[in-house]
Design a protein around this motif. Structure first.
Motif, PDB file in Angstrom:
ATOM      1  N   LEU A  19       0.975  -1.146  -0.140  1.00 21.55           N
ATOM      2  CA  LEU A  19      -0.177  -0.094  -0.180  1.00 21.55           C
ATOM      3  C   LEU A  19       0.666   1.374  -0.079  1.00 21.55           C
ATOM      4  O   LEU A  19       2.040   0.879   0.313  1.00 21.55           O
ATOM      5  N   PRO A  20       0.414   2.010  -0.649  1.00 19.18           N
ATOM      6  CA  PRO A  20       1.120   4.200  -0.502  1.00 19.18           C
ATOM      7  C   PRO A  20       1.489   4.048   0.861  1.00 19.18           C
ATOM      8  O   PRO A  20       0.179   3.718   1.838  1.00 19.18           O
ATOM      9  N   ALA A  21       2.635   4.680   1.361  1.00 16.62           N
ATOM     10  CA  ALA A  21       2.562   4.992   2.957  1.00 16.62           C
ATOM     11  C   ALA A  21       2.226   6.591   2.980  1.00 16.62           C
ATOM     12  O   ALA A  21       1.876   7.264   3.191  1.00 16.62           O
ATOM     13  N   LEU A  22       0.620   5.953   2.851  1.00 18.51           N
ATOM     14  CA  LEU A  22      -0.425   7.674   3.155  1.00 18.51           C
ATOM     15  C   LEU A  22      -1.470   7.012   4.651  1.00 18.51           C
ATOM     16  O   LEU A  22      -1.662   5.862   5.106  1.00 18.51           O
ATOM     17  N   THR A  23      -2.327   7.748   5.892  1.00 18.13           N
ATOM     18  CA  THR A  23      -2.656   7.671   7.112  1.00 18.13           C
ATOM     19  C   THR A  23      -4.077   6.788   6.227  1.00 18.13           C
ATOM     20  O   THR A  23      -4.130   6.003   7.398  1.00 18.13           O
ATOM     21  N   SER A  24      -4.392   7.046   4.646  1.00 22.82           N
ATOM     22  CA  SER A  24      -5.813   5.784   4.619  1.00 22.82           C
ATOM     23  C   SER A  24      -5.445   5.108   4.310  1.00 22.82           C
ATOM     24  O   SER A  24      -6.057   4.532   4.858  1.00 22.82           O
ATOM     25  N   ALA A  27      -6.209   2.361   7.930  1.00 22.67           N
ATOM     26  CA  ALA A  27      -7.683   0.852   7.355  1.00 22.67           C
ATOM     27  C   ALA A  27      -7.964   0.278   6.350  1.00 22.67           C
ATOM     28  O   ALA A  27      -8.468  -0.807   6.331  1.00 22.67           O
ATOM     29  N   ARG A  28      -6.774   0.636   5.531  1.00 18.27           N
ATOM     30  CA  ARG A  28      -7.066  -0.321   4.579  1.00 18.27           C
ATOM     31  C   ARG A  28      -6.446  -1.426   4.602  1.00 18.27           C
ATOM     32  O   ARG A  28      -6.387  -2.861   4.358  1.00 18.27           O
ATOM     33  N   ALA A  29      -5.384  -1.307   5.136  1.00 21.93           N
ATOM     34  CA  ALA A  29      -4.340  -2.449   5.718  1.00 21.93           C
ATOM     35  C   ALA A  29      -4.953  -3.028   6.847  1.00 21.93           C
ATOM     36  O   ALA A  29      -4.907  -4.971   6.843  1.00 21.93           O
ATOM     37  N   ARG A  30      -6.072  -2.966   8.124  1.00 24.97           N
ATOM     38  CA  ARG A  30      -6.415  -3.620   8.932  1.00 24.97           C
ATOM     39  C   ARG A  30      -7.579  -4.577   7.786  1.00 24.97           C
ATOM     40  O   ARG A  30      -7.882  -5.592   8.817  1.00 24.97           O
ATOM     41  N   ARG A  31      -8.430  -3.845   7.044  1.00 27.82           N
ATOM     42  CA  ARG A  31      -9.390  -4.312   6.438  1.00 27.82           C
ATOM     43  C   ARG A  31      -9.465  -5.696   6.112  1.00 27.82           C
ATOM     44  O   ARG A  31      -9.187  -6.813   6.115  1.00 27.82           O
ATOM     45  N   LEU A  32      -7.626  -5.578   5.242  1.00 29.28           N
ATOM     46  CA  LEU A  32      -7.358  -6.590   4.349  1.00 29.28           C
ATOM     47  C   LEU A  32      -6.843  -7.784   5.046  1.00 29.28           C
ATOM     48  O   LEU A  32      -6.451  -9.205   4.771  1.00 29.28           O
ATOM     49  N   ALA A  33      -6.406  -7.249   6.040  1.00 29.51           N
ATOM     50  CA  ALA A  33      -5.622  -8.705   7.076  1.00 29.51           C
ATOM     51  C   ALA A  33      -6.848  -9.195   7.787  1.00 29.51           C
ATOM     52  O   ALA A  33      -6.872  -9.880   8.026  1.00 29.51           O
ATOM     53  N   GLU A  34      -8.053  -8.483   8.357  1.00 30.92           N
ATOM     54  CA  GLU A  34      -9.250  -8.659   8.389  1.00 30.92           C
ATOM     55  C   GLU A  34      -9.921  -9.885   7.635  1.00 30.92           C
ATOM     56  O   GLU A  34     -10.187 -11.228   7.726  1.00 30.92           O
ATOM     57  N   GLU A  56      -1.119  -0.669  14.232  1.00 29.52           N
ATOM     58  CA  GLU A  56      -0.587   0.135  14.776  1.00 29.52           C
ATOM     59  C   GLU A  56       1.117   0.016  14.107  1.00 29.52           C
ATOM     60  O   GLU A  56       2.125   1.036  13.982  1.00 29.52           O
ATOM     61  N   LEU A  57       1.449  -1.110  13.494  1.00 26.96           N
ATOM     62  CA  LEU A  57       2.762  -1.350  12.784  1.00 26.96           C
ATOM     63  C   LEU A  57       1.898  -0.685  11.444  1.00 26.96           C
ATOM     64  O   LEU A  57       3.519   0.022  11.363  1.00 26.96           O
ATOM     65  N   VAL A  58       1.274  -0.560  10.614  1.00 35.24           N
ATOM     66  CA  VAL A  58       1.601   0.620   9.895  1.00 35.24           C
ATOM     67  C   VAL A  58       1.389   1.641   9.943  1.00 35.24           C
ATOM     68  O   VAL A  58       2.025   2.938   9.216  1.00 35.24           O
ATOM     69  N   THR A  59       0.615   2.419  10.886  1.00 31.98           N
ATOM     70  CA  THR A  59       0.510   3.665  11.421  1.00 31.98           C
ATOM     71  C   THR A  59       2.321   3.789  11.673  1.00 31.98           C
ATOM     72  O   THR A  59       2.600   5.406  11.156  1.00 31.98           O
ATOM     73  N   ASN A  60       3.137   3.293  12.839  1.00 33.97           N
ATOM     74  CA  ASN A  60       4.282   3.920  12.783  1.00 33.97           C
ATOM     75  C   ASN A  60       5.045   4.069  10.969  1.00 33.97           C
ATOM     76  O   ASN A  60       6.096   4.827  11.381  1.00 33.97           O
ATOM     77  N   ALA A  61       5.025   2.649  10.047  1.00 33.01           N
ATOM     78  CA  ALA A  61       5.354   2.317   9.207  1.00 33.01           C
ATOM     79  C   ALA A  61       5.558   4.131   8.614  1.00 33.01           C
ATOM     80  O   ALA A  61       6.134   5.206   7.547  1.00 33.01           O
ATOM     81  N   VAL A  62       4.559   4.720   8.292  1.00 30.24           N
ATOM     82  CA  VAL A  62       3.575   5.504   7.588  1.00 30.24           C
ATOM     83  C   VAL A  62       4.250   7.001   8.043  1.00 30.24           C
ATOM     84  O   VAL A  62       4.579   7.737   7.915  1.00 30.24           O
ATOM     85  N   VAL A  63       4.109   7.209   9.596  1.00 27.42           N
ATOM     86  CA  VAL A  63       4.025   8.376  10.093  1.00 27.42           C
ATOM     87  C   VAL A  63       5.812   8.097  10.606  1.00 27.42           C
ATOM     88  O   VAL A  63       6.338   9.814  10.476  1.00 27.42           O
ATOM     89  N   HIS A  64       6.453   7.385  10.684  1.00 31.28           N
ATOM     90  CA  HIS A  64       7.883   7.681  11.592  1.00 31.28           C
ATOM     91  C   HIS A  64       9.417   6.834  10.306  1.00 31.28           C
ATOM     92  O   HIS A  64      10.668   6.916  10.707  1.00 31.28           O
TER      93      HIS A  64
END
Length: 143
Positions: A19-24, A27-34, A56-64
């Protein structure tokens, strides 16, 4: 009568997506995993836990990190379910920090509390890294 060779069966199930490293994308990562865990027949308890850890892990990758994209992989083996998020890295690896009263910055504390193990490994390609977390079967309802 000669026996036929048995087909190789791998006890590991894998699913990965980029996925692109965007805050949006969180939610897409969470849905795909579920959705994948539903396909695998996992119970809601483990799905909820995995969704939170993926978030949490995707958020950290996007933000940090200085990433343009992130790759998330779910891998279920006989004893663990591993969540790995590969990013394009940054100057420092992930770390748990004292956030005091702040609402932000608690992601790795949550991951540490929910998982049997977590860590980060450099991939050997510049500053790229993989941050991973593992859930033992039995910590939630197994798949």
């Amino acid at each position: 009568m000669a026996q036929r060779p048995q087909p190789h069966t791998d006890p590991v199930r894998r699913f990965a997506f980029e996925l692109p490293a965007l805050t949006s994308s969180v939610a897409r990562a969470r849905r795909l995993a579920e959705e994948r865990l539903i396909i695998w027949g996992c119970d809601p308890g483990i799905r909820d836990t995995v969704a939170l850890v993926v978030s949490e892990l995707v958020t950290n990758a996007v933000v940090h990190t200085a990433s343009d994209r992130v790759v998330c992989e779910l891998r279920e083996g006989e004893e663990t379910l591993r969540i790995a998020v590969r990013d394009e890295g940054g100057p420092a690896g992930p770390r748990i920090r004292d956030c005091g009263e702040e609402e932000r910055g608690r992601g790795l504390l949550i991951v540490d509390a929910l998982c049997t193990a977590w860590g980060a490994d450099r991939t050997g390609h510049g500053t790229a890294q993989v941050v991973w977390a593992e859930l033992a079967h039995g910590m939630g309802d197994p798949c």
